[in-house]
Motif scaffolding. Structure first.
Motif: not given
Length: 121
Positions: A109-119
């Protein structure tokens, strides 16, 4: 080479998180069970899918279709992991996205904000 090592580390980290969460009973989670080492959980592919769904529900993410993922997040995924395919996508109330991806023979699983920045989650 850095991208390959980074992607392997992210995917393996996601798999170990899923394994640890799969070992927890859904009805009674105590702090001791939440911090259980991932090595104690043996997950099959079906169990990993169940653990992902459980983890998504527990963390406030709700499943969405792959078409609902913003283009910024999709573009970031293609840029970072050109061979990745999204199996499921989730969103939470903060417009953060969880993408269950498969890269070659590894899943995570990968997590990103709505702007496509990885978190990191």
């Amino acid at each position: 080479m850095k991208k390959l090592i980074l992607s392997a580390a992210i995917i393996l980290g996601g798999l170990s998180t899923m394994s640890a969460q799969e070992a927890m009973p859904e009805q009674s989670a105590t702090p001791t069970e939440e911090t259980m080492p991932a090595e104690t959980a043996a997950a099959t592919e079906t169990d990993a899918t169940t653990a992902t769904a459980t983890a998504s529900t527990q963390t406030g993410y709700s499943e969405i279709s792959n078409d609902e993922v913003p283009s910024a997040v999709s573009d970031a995924l293609v840029k970072a992991y050109p061979n990745a395919t999204v199996s499921k996508a989730y969103v939470n109330e903060n417009n953060q996205y969880q993408l269950d991806v498969k890269v070659d023979d590894k899943e995570g699983s990968l997590f990103a904000d709505e702007n496509g920045k990885w978190i990191q989650n």
